[in-house]
Scaffold this motif. Structure first.
Motif, mmCIF file in Angstrom:
data_model
loop_
_atom_site.group_PDB
_atom_site.id
_atom_site.type_symbol
_atom_site.label_atom_id
_atom_site.label_comp_id
_atom_site.label_asym_id
_atom_site.label_seq_id
_atom_site.Cartn_x
_atom_site.Cartn_y
_atom_site.Cartn_z
ATOM 1 N N ILE A 43 16.416 88.055 75.601
ATOM 2 C CA ILE A 43 15.528 88.099 76.761
ATOM 3 C C ILE A 43 14.357 89.015 76.437
ATOM 4 C CG2 ILE A 43 15.331 88.832 79.177
ATOM 5 C CD1 ILE A 43 18.268 87.959 79.507
ATOM 6 N N GLY A 44 13.139 88.555 76.749
ATOM 7 C CA GLY A 44 11.930 89.321 76.471
ATOM 8 C C GLY A 44 11.221 88.895 75.201
ATOM 9 N N ASP A 45 11.887 88.112 74.349
ATOM 10 C CA ASP A 45 11.247 87.634 73.119
ATOM 11 C C ASP A 45 10.117 86.660 73.446
ATOM 12 O OD1 ASP A 45 12.935 89.082 71.496
ATOM 13 O OD2 ASP A 45 14.164 87.369 70.888
ATOM 14 N N VAL A 46 9.080 86.657 72.608
ATOM 15 C CA VAL A 46 7.978 85.705 72.743
ATOM 16 C C VAL A 46 8.095 84.709 71.598
ATOM 17 C CG1 VAL A 46 5.476 85.400 72.724
ATOM 18 C CG2 VAL A 46 6.483 87.375 73.886
ATOM 19 N N LEU A 47 8.181 83.424 71.957
ATOM 20 C CA LEU A 47 8.291 82.353 70.968
ATOM 21 C C LEU A 47 6.952 81.644 70.846
ATOM 22 C CD1 LEU A 47 11.639 80.668 72.114
ATOM 23 C CD2 LEU A 47 11.343 82.571 70.547
ATOM 24 N N ARG A 48 6.538 81.381 69.613
ATOM 25 C CA ARG A 48 5.317 80.614 69.345
ATOM 26 C C ARG A 48 5.768 79.377 68.570
ATOM 27 N NH1 ARG A 48 1.026 80.077 65.608
ATOM 28 N NH2 ARG A 48 -1.006 80.070 66.625
ATOM 29 N N ILE A 49 5.578 78.202 69.182
ATOM 30 C CA ILE A 49 6.094 76.951 68.625
ATOM 31 C C ILE A 49 4.937 76.001 68.366
ATOM 32 C CG2 ILE A 49 7.696 75.034 69.027
ATOM 33 C CD1 ILE A 49 8.837 76.943 71.330
ATOM 34 N N GLN A 50 4.873 75.446 67.156
ATOM 35 C CA GLN A 50 3.823 74.492 66.820
ATOM 36 C C GLN A 50 4.412 73.085 66.742
ATOM 37 O OE1 GLN A 50 1.512 75.451 63.368
ATOM 38 N NE2 GLN A 50 0.490 73.471 63.371
ATOM 39 N N PHE A 51 3.944 72.226 67.651
ATOM 40 C CA PHE A 51 4.338 70.808 67.656
ATOM 41 C C PHE A 51 3.114 70.024 67.222
ATOM 42 C CE2 PHE A 51 6.452 72.583 71.457
ATOM 43 C CZ PHE A 51 7.754 72.234 71.233
ATOM 44 N N GLY A 52 3.035 69.610 66.001
ATOM 45 C CA GLY A 52 1.882 68.830 65.558
ATOM 46 C C GLY A 52 0.578 69.560 65.832
ATOM 47 N N ASN A 53 -0.219 69.051 66.784
ATOM 48 C CA ASN A 53 -1.499 69.691 67.091
ATOM 49 C C ASN A 53 -1.439 70.568 68.352
ATOM 50 O OD1 ASN A 53 -1.315 67.668 69.005
ATOM 51 N ND2 ASN A 53 -3.437 67.033 68.826
ATOM 52 N N ARG A 54 -0.241 70.885 68.814
ATOM 53 C CA ARG A 54 -0.059 71.725 70.004
ATOM 54 C C ARG A 54 0.629 73.023 69.641
ATOM 55 N NH1 ARG A 54 3.471 68.955 74.469
ATOM 56 N NH2 ARG A 54 4.557 70.900 74.305
ATOM 57 N N LEU A 56 2.525 76.185 71.528
ATOM 58 C CA LEU A 56 3.117 76.609 72.786
ATOM 59 C C LEU A 56 3.636 78.031 72.631
ATOM 60 C CD1 LEU A 56 3.975 75.228 75.527
ATOM 61 C CD2 LEU A 56 6.177 74.854 74.455
ATOM 62 N N GLU A 57 3.266 78.918 73.555
ATOM 63 C CA GLU A 57 3.796 80.282 73.554
ATOM 64 C C GLU A 57 4.562 80.488 74.843
ATOM 65 O OE1 GLU A 57 1.805 83.978 72.408
ATOM 66 O OE2 GLU A 57 0.296 82.713 71.450
ATOM 67 N N VAL A 58 5.825 80.915 74.716
ATOM 68 C CA VAL A 58 6.674 81.149 75.877
ATOM 69 C C VAL A 58 7.399 82.478 75.742
ATOM 70 C CG1 VAL A 58 7.038 78.682 76.351
ATOM 71 C CG2 VAL A 58 8.659 79.901 74.912
ATOM 72 N N LYS A 59 7.726 83.069 76.895
ATOM 73 C CA LYS A 59 8.508 84.301 76.925
ATOM 74 C C LYS A 59 9.893 83.960 77.452
ATOM 75 C CE LYS A 59 8.651 88.964 78.776
ATOM 76 N NZ LYS A 59 8.053 89.910 79.709
ATOM 77 N N ILE A 79 3.312 81.198 78.445
ATOM 78 C CA ILE A 79 2.217 82.150 78.246
ATOM 79 C C ILE A 79 0.927 81.385 77.965
ATOM 80 C CG2 ILE A 79 1.319 84.003 76.781
ATOM 81 C CD1 ILE A 79 4.256 84.814 76.276
ATOM 82 N N SER A 80 0.982 80.456 77.019
ATOM 83 C CA SER A 80 -0.200 79.644 76.717
ATOM 84 C C SER A 80 0.210 78.342 76.047
ATOM 85 C CB SER A 80 -1.167 80.408 75.809
ATOM 86 O OG SER A 80 -0.604 80.583 74.529
ATOM 87 N N GLU A 81 -0.678 77.369 76.171
ATOM 88 C CA GLU A 81 -0.499 76.076 75.519
ATOM 89 C C GLU A 81 -1.871 75.646 75.035
ATOM 90 O OE1 GLU A 81 1.368 71.658 76.372
ATOM 91 O OE2 GLU A 81 1.233 73.089 78.008
ATOM 92 N N ASN A 82 -2.027 75.541 73.721
ATOM 93 C CA ASN A 82 -3.329 75.207 73.132
ATOM 94 C C ASN A 82 -3.221 73.993 72.237
ATOM 95 O OD1 ASN A 82 -4.611 77.636 74.156
ATOM 96 N ND2 ASN A 82 -3.426 78.719 72.624
ATOM 97 N N ARG A 83 -4.326 73.296 72.123
ATOM 98 C CA ARG A 83 -4.415 72.184 71.178
ATOM 99 C C ARG A 83 -5.202 72.659 69.965
ATOM 100 N NH1 ARG A 83 -2.021 67.793 72.514
ATOM 101 N NH2 ARG A 83 -1.860 67.142 74.646
ATOM 102 N N VAL A 84 -4.765 72.253 68.788
ATOM 103 C CA VAL A 84 -5.451 72.593 67.559
ATOM 104 C C VAL A 84 -6.239 71.365 67.128
ATOM 105 C CG1 VAL A 84 -5.142 73.252 65.142
ATOM 106 C CG2 VAL A 84 -3.601 74.164 66.897
ATOM 107 N N GLU A 85 -7.522 71.565 66.939
ATOM 108 C CA GLU A 85 -8.374 70.449 66.491
ATOM 109 C C GLU A 85 -8.238 70.294 64.983
ATOM 110 O OE1 GLU A 85 -10.028 68.488 68.581
ATOM 111 O OE2 GLU A 85 -9.326 69.730 70.258
ATOM 112 N N ASN A 86 -8.169 69.068 64.529
ATOM 113 C CA ASN A 86 -8.092 68.809 63.091
ATOM 114 C C ASN A 86 -9.496 68.764 62.516
ATOM 115 O OD1 ASN A 86 -5.327 68.596 63.131
ATOM 116 N ND2 ASN A 86 -5.319 66.383 63.375
ATOM 117 N N PHE A 87 -9.776 69.613 61.565
ATOM 118 C CA PHE A 87 -11.069 69.647 60.901
ATOM 119 C C PHE A 87 -10.913 68.973 59.552
ATOM 120 C CE2 PHE A 87 -13.130 72.158 63.982
ATOM 121 C CZ PHE A 87 -12.217 73.100 64.426
ATOM 122 N N GLU A 88 -11.540 67.809 59.390
ATOM 123 C CA GLU A 88 -11.414 67.083 58.116
ATOM 124 C C GLU A 88 -12.752 66.986 57.442
ATOM 125 O OE1 GLU A 88 -9.184 63.457 58.369
ATOM 126 O OE2 GLU A 88 -8.025 64.263 59.996
#
Length: 88
Positions: A43-54, A56-59, A79-88
């Motif tokens: 309890i209290g841990d912050v998880l940062r999870i990358q799903f493809g181009n998303r 997700l940060e949760v506590k 906490i936050s949910e961001n999309r990562v843009e693919n730069f090609e």
């Protein structure tokens, strides 16, 4: 509680085998440290999870051995949910 089990029970990731695969590919961090599927979540841990181009940060708010669908969302705070843009 194991990371892969927490992700399944909280319904962040639907299947434990998928949670294990994502963690073992180095796409999950606990408090800024790279995590494996067997890593311990508290309890209290912050998880940062990358799903493809998303990203997700949760506590972690609660740990339960099992939950009903409506109670699963109470196990964490978004906490936050961001999309990562693919730069090609």
């Amino acid at each position: 509680m194991r990371l892969d089990k927490f992700l399944k029970i909280s319904r962040i990731i639907k299947r434990r085998s998928v949670a294990k695969e994502v963690a073992d590919k180095g796409r999950i961090q606990i408090n800024g440290n790279l995590a494996k599927s067997s890593s311990s979540v508290k309890i209290g841990d912050v998880l940062r999870i990358q799903f493809g181009n998303r990203i997700l940060e949760v506590k972690v708010e609660a740990l339960h051995e099992s939950t009903k669908k409506e109670d699963a969302a109470k196990m964490y705070t978004l906490i936050s949910e961001n999309r990562v843009e693919n730069f090609e």
